[in-house]
Write an enzyme that holds these catalytic residues in place. Sequence first.
Site, mmCIF file in Angstrom:
data_model
loop_
_atom_site.group_PDB
_atom_site.id
_atom_site.type_symbol
_atom_site.label_atom_id
_atom_site.label_comp_id
_atom_site.label_asym_id
_atom_site.label_seq_id
_atom_site.Cartn_x
_atom_site.Cartn_y
_atom_site.Cartn_z
ATOM 1 N N ARG A 287 -20.364 -9.646 -0.002
ATOM 2 C CA ARG A 287 -20.692 -8.712 1.313
ATOM 3 C C ARG A 287 -21.523 -9.098 2.306
ATOM 4 O O ARG A 287 -22.994 -8.903 2.161
ATOM 5 C CB ARG A 287 -21.399 -7.181 0.803
ATOM 6 C CG ARG A 287 -20.087 -6.410 0.212
ATOM 7 C CD ARG A 287 -20.756 -5.255 -0.511
ATOM 8 N NE ARG A 287 -19.499 -4.086 -0.679
ATOM 9 C CZ ARG A 287 -19.435 -3.882 -2.040
ATOM 10 N NH1 ARG A 287 -20.052 -4.397 -3.058
ATOM 11 N NH2 ARG A 287 -18.504 -2.870 -2.332
ATOM 12 N N ARG B 15 -16.638 -12.113 2.340
ATOM 13 C CA ARG B 15 -15.910 -11.271 3.348
ATOM 14 C C ARG B 15 -16.646 -11.348 4.895
ATOM 15 O O ARG B 15 -17.794 -11.382 4.843
ATOM 16 C CB ARG B 15 -16.118 -9.879 3.005
ATOM 17 C CG ARG B 15 -15.340 -8.874 3.966
ATOM 18 C CD ARG B 15 -15.480 -7.575 3.114
ATOM 19 N NE ARG B 15 -16.824 -6.890 3.043
ATOM 20 C CZ ARG B 15 -17.036 -5.608 2.529
ATOM 21 N NH1 ARG B 15 -15.910 -5.048 1.911
ATOM 22 N NH2 ARG B 15 -18.170 -5.233 2.352
ATOM 23 N N GLU C 231 -7.418 -1.861 2.278
ATOM 24 C CA GLU C 231 -8.441 -0.674 2.157
ATOM 25 C C GLU C 231 -7.792 0.621 2.997
ATOM 26 O O GLU C 231 -8.537 1.708 2.935
ATOM 27 C CB GLU C 231 -9.549 -1.052 2.776
ATOM 28 C CG GLU C 231 -10.114 -2.359 2.353
ATOM 29 C CD GLU C 231 -11.537 -2.537 2.917
ATOM 30 O OE1 GLU C 231 -12.786 -1.958 2.204
ATOM 31 O OE2 GLU C 231 -11.911 -3.320 3.792
ATOM 32 N N ASN D 24 -12.773 1.292 -2.953
ATOM 33 C CA ASN D 24 -13.828 2.558 -2.435
ATOM 34 C C ASN D 24 -13.029 3.099 -0.938
ATOM 35 O O ASN D 24 -13.083 4.242 -1.019
ATOM 36 C CB ASN D 24 -15.081 1.826 -2.193
ATOM 37 C CG ASN D 24 -15.710 1.139 -3.229
ATOM 38 O OD1 ASN D 24 -15.072 1.459 -4.491
ATOM 39 N ND2 ASN D 24 -16.696 0.210 -3.186
ATOM 40 N N ARG E 108 -16.187 8.963 1.547
ATOM 41 C CA ARG E 108 -16.851 8.414 0.096
ATOM 42 C C ARG E 108 -18.345 8.474 -0.021
ATOM 43 O O ARG E 108 -18.908 8.649 -0.674
ATOM 44 C CB ARG E 108 -16.640 6.919 -0.082
ATOM 45 C CG ARG E 108 -17.407 6.096 1.199
ATOM 46 C CD ARG E 108 -16.751 4.637 1.166
ATOM 47 N NE ARG E 108 -17.510 3.681 0.477
ATOM 48 C CZ ARG E 108 -17.184 2.535 0.654
ATOM 49 N NH1 ARG E 108 -16.321 2.037 1.172
ATOM 50 N NH2 ARG E 108 -18.098 1.781 -0.176
ATOM 51 N N CYS F 59 -11.734 -5.242 -6.004
ATOM 52 C CA CYS F 59 -13.113 -5.389 -5.868
ATOM 53 C C CYS F 59 -14.010 -4.043 -5.392
ATOM 54 O O CYS F 59 -15.277 -4.169 -5.262
ATOM 55 C CB CYS F 59 -13.543 -6.500 -4.894
ATOM 56 S SG CYS F 59 -12.991 -6.024 -3.006
HETATM 57 C C1 PEP Z 1 -14.199 -1.099 -0.928
HETATM 58 O O1 PEP Z 1 -13.984 -0.488 0.056
HETATM 59 O O2 PEP Z 1 -13.613 -0.949 -1.761
HETATM 60 C C2 PEP Z 1 -14.976 -2.366 -0.886
HETATM 61 C C3 PEP Z 1 -15.042 -3.220 -1.450
HETATM 62 O O3 PEP Z 1 -15.627 -2.514 0.225
HETATM 63 P P1 PEP Z 1 -16.782 -1.832 0.741
HETATM 64 O O4 PEP Z 1 -17.305 -0.882 -0.547
HETATM 65 O O5 PEP Z 1 -17.981 -2.858 1.056
HETATM 66 O O6 PEP Z 1 -16.632 -1.084 1.848
HETATM 67 MG MG MG Z 2 -14.473 -1.363 2.139
#
Ligand code: PEP
Ligand code: MG
Length: 758
Positions: free
Chosen positions: A471, A507, A605, A628, A639, A676
């Site tokens: 990240r 990323r 995503e 996520n 979230r 991930c």
């Molecule tokens: C996700 O969205 O699952 C992800 C890995 O990215 P982040 O948690 O950094 O948004």
């Molecule tokens: Mg994400």
Amino acid sequence: MLEVLRRLIQDVNAADSLEDALALIVAQVRAAMRTDVCTVYLHDKATQKLVFRATEGLNSEKVGQFGLGFDEGLVGWVATREEPLNLDDASAHPQFQLVEGLGEEPFNAFLGAPIVHQRDLLGVLVVQQGDHRRFSEDEEAFLITVSAQLAGLIAHAELAGVIRESATVPEDSEGGARLSGVAACSGIGIGIAAWVSPHADLQTVPSRESSDRRAELKAFREALASVRSDIQQVAENLEEELGPEDRALFGVYLSILDDSALGGEVAALIKAGEWAQGALSQVMLRHIRHFERMEHSYLRERAVDVRDLGTRVLGYLQDANRQEVDYPDATVLVAEELTASALGEVPREKLVGIVSMRGSANSHTAILARAMGIPAVVGVEDLPLKQLPDRQLVVDGYNGRVYVNPHPDLLSRFEGLLAEDEALFEELAPLAQQPAATSDGHAVPLWVNTGVAADVQRAREFGAGGVGLYRTEVSFLLRDRFPSEEEQRQLYREQLEALHPSPVTMRTLDIGGDKALPYFPIEESNPFLGWRGIRVTLDHPEIFLTQVRAMLKANEGLDNLRILLPMVTAIDELRSARELILRCHSEVMSEGFSAALPPIGVMIEVPAAVYLAGPLAEEAGFLSVGSNDLTQYLLAVDRGNARVADLYQALHPAVLAALRDIIDAAHHHDKSVSICGELAGDPRAAPLLVAMGFDQLSMNAGSLSVIKRVLSAFSRDELSQLLAIVRPLRSAQEVVSALDQALGDRGLDIFLRRGSAV
Ligand code: PEP
Ligand code: MG
């Protein structure tokens, strides 16, 4: 009416105790509605009674003296149905019941409203009047509004009361309080709550003319120097976790005091004749108020930094900041908003947990807590800070819960869990260097997610097969400006070298949503549906190009880089990003670097990307599922919002169906697909994800050994059977039960509470 309500909320908020809060409510509601009586009954969970807790107009000697069952009287009726009751003649109602000595006889009209907080019935609010009349619709609406608005405050005041009282409860009685927030770092911490060193108070400094401007200025400069050296010490304490590059965070922090920033303003006021303390307090308070009024949460949070630094400087000016704080051996740091400097102040070996009222899973504190491996719960909105210091706390970083003065039974349960965790950690240690495989020997690539330097170290220690998600924004978040190309190149080189020759997936900058850069604020009313991820960087090619150039240069001679694009919703975004990457590549080559063109992957995503997975897979080098965000967008559940955390179900059948489609699309085009998000490191979910066909699972380094252990308990055939069992299930709860059973059958129950999926 709105004004009455606003004042009432303000007064109740400022009340010292639940009793005071209730007294204010009954007095102000009676006055506002011009009724004869206003009464509050509160639900006592231990006795299951609605206890008469405060009144204006009835016999106040009865307060606390009796409670009604849910089947008793009109109050019981309102509580049972959880809906209002409006009667012109209360005595004519079949459930009417007189309580002796209460003095209700003269009152005919009755209006009762339930007080409900997060589905929990807290009590009943009642107004009564002598006249035979039905309360108007407006009055009914007002009482319902008051009750809904006050519910949260009453819950908070009740909790504070429980905590105060439970400090003295006997060992064998029910006691303690449970608070909910957002899990920011998993694990269990048991310790004593502590605030960071008590500081001087900026609010109480008077304005005064100085008698010696030079001396005041000198005192201010000396105080600044002392604070700088304190913060530098704190930064050094965190060196291991952050690595030298990311310690820039503290530079950002201290820059608030620079001459070009607030420090200069204070000095100017001193030169104009104000004494140092007054100048400092005026400047700091003005900026704090300014930041606090900001719409954007990141900027509002800067008020916390300004206050922290301001009070530190004032402490030196008042000579009050010098005493060493004696932190308990097992300290749980509590705060409204924890600053990074507070975190570094508690000796590392004493810090066992972190709890804060504000902050999200992506706040600085959460990032640091995870890098340090300290169990943390943030966003605990009901945290009664004043009551906490010196209380015993249990921090449940698996489930986002905090227990205050836990009952001895509960405490010993958590002590047991903590001991289990420690034993497990030892037991799993030898797995670190072994490859992950099913019981019949099929290898499963497990990769790691990284952010700060410590993560790469841990990735190596735990034997990761590669980095599935670096990240990059974490390093951007810890600075006060965009890092230069060369700074980025060095950071990326470290990551690529540390894991070489294994692949490292970087990323591109993923900001927006709840991740805002201090120096690049994005103000939006709906940031998760706004300017996020690839949308920002395509609009700012200069940021994107610098980053990609740094990545390509860092990759020279190593050739293990993969580039990953976040938040893609359209094929054009992939195409535009690839064009920019190709441009960078030819530029970097023409500058003399021999850089290979890395694979370019797309994060899946958002729902649009699920439906577009086929074309995206065809045109991209690989896919990676960010579960996520995918869960958040598929289920329309924020979230980071503790209030809807129960609805955030990563094992929801809709999410699983999306995962299947993504895998099919990728494999149809012979492309690899990894996952991930947090789900990959969830022991309950991992076997299912492998069974579904993910080519790699990428997770936090701390989860690797656990997942290796869990996967080694399943053969390939058993994984297929598990998939067949789960496939037809229709709710997240059913999926979780099936997975729990599969783990339970293999003696893996111990890992279940680590799961965060539901
Ligand atoms: C996700 O969205 O699952 C992800 C890995 O990215 P982040 O948690 O950094 O948004
Ligand atoms: Mg994400």
